[in-house]
Design an enzyme around this catalytic site. Structure first.
Site, PDB file in Angstrom:
ATOM      1  N   CYS A  35      40.558   2.210  23.046  1.00 53.66           N
ATOM      2  CA  CYS A  35      40.546   3.615  22.617  1.00 53.66           C
ATOM      3  C   CYS A  35      39.785   4.544  23.557  1.00 53.66           C
ATOM      4  O   CYS A  35      39.915   5.758  23.462  1.00 53.66           O
ATOM      5  CB  CYS A  35      39.984   3.736  21.209  1.00 53.66           C
ATOM      6  SG  CYS A  35      40.966   2.822  20.024  1.00 53.66           S
ATOM      7  N   HIS A  62      37.699  10.962  19.568  1.00 58.54           N
ATOM      8  CA  HIS A  62      38.706   9.938  19.286  1.00 58.54           C
ATOM      9  C   HIS A  62      38.957   9.933  17.771  1.00 58.54           C
ATOM     10  O   HIS A  62      38.027  10.040  16.972  1.00 58.54           O
ATOM     11  CB  HIS A  62      38.190   8.580  19.757  1.00 58.54           C
ATOM     12  CG  HIS A  62      39.085   7.454  19.366  1.00 58.54           C
ATOM     13  ND1 HIS A  62      40.436   7.458  19.630  1.00 58.54           N
ATOM     14  CD2 HIS A  62      38.833   6.278  18.722  1.00 58.54           C
ATOM     15  CE1 HIS A  62      40.969   6.338  19.169  1.00 58.54           C
ATOM     16  NE2 HIS A  62      40.025   5.612  18.610  1.00 58.54           N
ATOM     17  N   ASN A  95      45.376   6.895  14.162  1.00 59.50           N
ATOM     18  CA  ASN A  95      44.717   6.519  15.411  1.00 59.50           C
ATOM     19  C   ASN A  95      45.784   6.058  16.417  1.00 59.50           C
ATOM     20  O   ASN A  95      46.326   4.967  16.291  1.00 59.50           O
ATOM     21  CB  ASN A  95      43.720   5.391  15.113  1.00 59.50           C
ATOM     22  CG  ASN A  95      42.963   4.920  16.338  1.00 59.50           C
ATOM     23  OD1 ASN A  95      43.266   5.320  17.465  1.00 59.50           O
ATOM     24  ND2 ASN A  95      42.001   4.057  16.136  1.00 59.50           N
TER      25      ASN A  95
HETATM   26  O1  UT7 Z   1      39.745   3.017  17.255  1.00 66.39           O
HETATM   27  C1  UT7 Z   1      39.195   1.791  17.553  1.00 66.39           C
HETATM   28  C2  UT7 Z   1      37.944   1.529  16.849  1.00 66.39           C
HETATM   29  N1  UT7 Z   1      38.196   1.335  15.450  1.00 66.39           N
HETATM   30  C3  UT7 Z   1      37.502   2.007  14.562  1.00 66.39           C
HETATM   31  O2  UT7 Z   1      36.687   2.818  14.905  1.00 66.39           O
HETATM   32  C4  UT7 Z   1      37.711   1.647  13.101  1.00 66.39           C
HETATM   33  C5  UT7 Z   1      36.383   1.491  12.426  1.00 66.39           C
HETATM   34  N2  UT7 Z   1      36.484   1.011  11.065  1.00 66.39           N
HETATM   35  C6  UT7 Z   1      36.951   1.765  10.042  1.00 66.39           C
HETATM   36  O3  UT7 Z   1      37.407   2.860  10.240  1.00 66.39           O
HETATM   37  C7  UT7 Z   1      36.821   1.225   8.653  1.00 66.39           C
HETATM   38  O4  UT7 Z   1      35.987   0.080   8.671  1.00 66.39           O
HETATM   39  C8  UT7 Z   1      38.168   0.841   7.959  1.00 66.39           C
HETATM   40  C9  UT7 Z   1      38.954   2.105   7.657  1.00 66.39           C
HETATM   41  C10 UT7 Z   1      38.971  -0.074   8.864  1.00 66.39           C
HETATM   42  C11 UT7 Z   1      37.907   0.113   6.645  1.00 66.39           C
HETATM   43  O5  UT7 Z   1      37.117   0.953   5.792  1.00 66.39           O
HETATM   44  P1  UT7 Z   1      35.776   0.371   5.150  1.00 66.39           P
HETATM   45  O6  UT7 Z   1      35.243   1.447   4.312  1.00 66.39           O
HETATM   46  O7  UT7 Z   1      34.884  -0.142   6.240  1.00 66.39           O
HETATM   47  O8  UT7 Z   1      36.311  -0.799   4.241  1.00 66.39           O
HETATM   48  P2  UT7 Z   1      35.886  -2.334   4.277  1.00 66.39           P
HETATM   49  O9  UT7 Z   1      36.520  -3.037   5.424  1.00 66.39           O
HETATM   50  O10 UT7 Z   1      34.409  -2.444   4.091  1.00 66.39           O
HETATM   51  O11 UT7 Z   1      36.562  -2.844   2.954  1.00 66.39           O
HETATM   52  C12 UT7 Z   1      36.116  -2.394   1.658  1.00 66.39           C
HETATM   53  C13 UT7 Z   1      37.092  -2.920   0.623  1.00 66.39           C
HETATM   54  C14 UT7 Z   1      37.400  -4.424   0.769  1.00 66.39           C
HETATM   55  O12 UT7 Z   1      37.573  -4.947  -0.522  1.00 66.39           O
HETATM   56  P3  UT7 Z   1      36.391  -5.800  -1.223  1.00 66.39           P
HETATM   57  O13 UT7 Z   1      36.123  -6.930  -0.313  1.00 66.39           O
HETATM   58  O14 UT7 Z   1      35.243  -4.828  -1.334  1.00 66.39           O
HETATM   59  O15 UT7 Z   1      36.991  -6.154  -2.533  1.00 66.39           O
HETATM   60  C15 UT7 Z   1      38.725  -4.424   1.489  1.00 66.39           C
HETATM   61  O16 UT7 Z   1      39.469  -5.589   1.216  1.00 66.39           O
HETATM   62  O17 UT7 Z   1      38.338  -2.242   0.771  1.00 66.39           O
HETATM   63  C16 UT7 Z   1      39.383  -3.214   0.884  1.00 66.39           C
HETATM   64  N3  UT7 Z   1      40.441  -2.644   1.714  1.00 66.39           N
HETATM   65  C17 UT7 Z   1      41.412  -1.871   1.220  1.00 66.39           C
HETATM   66  N4  UT7 Z   1      41.674  -1.450  -0.030  1.00 66.39           N
HETATM   67  C18 UT7 Z   1      42.733  -0.665  -0.194  1.00 66.39           C
HETATM   68  C19 UT7 Z   1      40.612  -2.761   3.052  1.00 66.39           C
HETATM   69  N5  UT7 Z   1      41.694  -2.086   3.434  1.00 66.39           N
HETATM   70  C20 UT7 Z   1      42.205  -1.527   2.322  1.00 66.39           C
HETATM   71  C21 UT7 Z   1      43.330  -0.698   2.055  1.00 66.39           C
HETATM   72  N6  UT7 Z   1      43.542  -0.298   0.796  1.00 66.39           N
HETATM   73  N7  UT7 Z   1      44.161  -0.291   3.044  1.00 66.39           N
END
Ligand code: UT7
Length: 332
Positions: free
Chosen positions: A116, A256, A286
């Site tokens: 990115c 970004h 993204n």
């Molecule tokens: O561009 C390159 C660099 N990349 C980035 O900068 C991305 C950085 N990361 C992020 O933007 C975020 O971490 C995400 C958007 C990918 C995920 O958001 P988050 O708030 O960090 O969620 P998480 O991974 O901590 O997951 C929280 C919960 C989990 O469920 P449990 O374990 O708490 O029951 C996930 O399984 O949300 C769940 N989850 C979803 N639920 C509904 C993960 N994806 C989804 C989804 N819909 N699409």
């Protein structure tokens, strides 16, 4: 006399027609529009459809538009740098494919792979060629067909990314406008948190790697998020400090577009209100190497000669960086 700088003198962009919105994703994976919007800020993203269509096709559209806007043609270009994580092929470079599709014959070209942050790396690299005085027109392209490496059964990654490409032209400027400074960083230890497991020389493609879905983006989202928030904000603050810029001096932040929460944290650290921040993540998601040039493309008419602009990015690798530009033209 002012030091010669490499200035952006034209911008082009292209996003595919097909809109993949959150409602459609709700039918594909266990997610909700509400979750996606609150956690990322994304409402929809564009997807490149059509057999045999790749990153170079979007890039060529963007370059075509840039040529028309600047009133130049393929013979004017000295160098084409393409930042991409989804090249058309492992080799040759996508830059060469774009050049061929656009009839660019008098130039050389190469790709930069810095995930990115690739567009910032490419912009900074391109500016060095201009500053030598030997190169007069350098095209810098950033684009990705992220849909080609997404597992549309993995709700944690497929909701974030989209397809798109943008490009800028760099030319010499002796009025003190152009690319003034860059801070670029990388840390390979971060590779474990965001990568594609197979398809490289360590793990070439086999039936097994395909069956195990190892040719898709693998991301440990929360860890990447923590590194992104800290490093993107740190580097944006660093470039402001070493160029004696306060929040009031900065006209625009071009961040970004990975997650609206990461963008807000960076803007807060820089002391910028939301009106000074380019945000189009809600419409495109993204697009990896496409995010920064697509922002410049959409905001071009609002930019004025002499505006202080800070671009900042964070991505897989890990890679991150910030670039300080004094904008070089008004759009009529
Ligand atoms: O561009 C390159 C660099 N990349 C980035 O900068 C991305 C950085 N990361 C992020 O933007 C975020 O971490 C995400 C958007 C990918 C995920 O958001 P988050 O708030 O960090 O969620 P998480 O991974 O901590 O997951 C929280 C919960 C989990 O469920 P449990 O374990 O708490 O029951 C996930 O399984 O949300 C769940 N989850 C979803 N639920 C509904 C993960 N994806 C989804 C989804 N819909 N699409």
């Amino acid at each position: 006399m002012q030091k010669m700088c490499a200035a952006i003198t034209a911008v082009g962009g292209y996003v595919p027609e097909y809109v993949l919105n959150n409602a459609e994703l709700e039918k594909m994976v266990d997610t909700t529009d509400e979750w996606i919007q609150t956690r990322t800020g994304i409402l929809e993203r564009r997807i490149l459809k059509g057999e045999g269509m790749g990153t170079s096709d979007m890039a060529a559209e963007a370059v075509k538009q840039l040529f028309a806007k600047r009133g130049i043609g393929p013979d004017d270009i000295d160098l084409l740098i393409c930042a991409t994580t989804t090249p058309d092929f492992t080799f040759p470079a996508t830059a060469n494919v774009i050049a061929d599709k656009m009839g660019i014959k008098n130039a050389f070209g190469f790709d930069i792979n810095a995930a990115c942050s690739g567009f910032l790396y490419a912009l900074t690299t391109g500016s060095q060629f201009i500053e030598t005085g030997k190169y007069k027109k350098v095209l810098v392209v950033g684009g990705d067909k992220m849909s080609s490496i997404l597992n549309y059964e993995d709700r944690a990654t497929c909701i974030i990314f989209g397809d798109g490409a943008g490009c800028v032209l760099l030319e010499p400027n002796e009025e003190g406008n152009g690319i003034i400074d860059s801070v670029l960083r990388s840390d390979g230890a971060g590779r474990v948190y965001l990568h594609q497991k197979a398809g490289g020389s360590v793990k070439p493609a086999t039936m097994e790697t395909v069956m195990n879905k190892e040719h898709f983006v693998y991301q440990e989202g929360q860890t990447v998020f923590k590194f992104a928030v800290k490093n993107m904000a740190d580097v944006a603050a660093e470039i402001m400090e070493r160029n004696n810029l306060s929040g009031d001096d900065v006209a625009w932040l071009v961040p970004h577009q990975a997650n609206k929460r990461i963008i807000s944290a960076t803007a807060d650290r820089m002391g910028l209100s939301e009106e000074k921040v380019m945000i189009n993540i809600e419409r495109y998601g993204n697009t990896t190497n496409g995010t920064l040039p697509l922002c410049l493309w959409e905001w071009e008419k609002k930019l004025h000669k002499g505006d202080n602009i800070v671009l900042a990015a964070f991505g897989g690798g890990f890679t991150w960086g910030a670039t300080y530009i004094k904008w070089a033209y008004d759009t009529k």
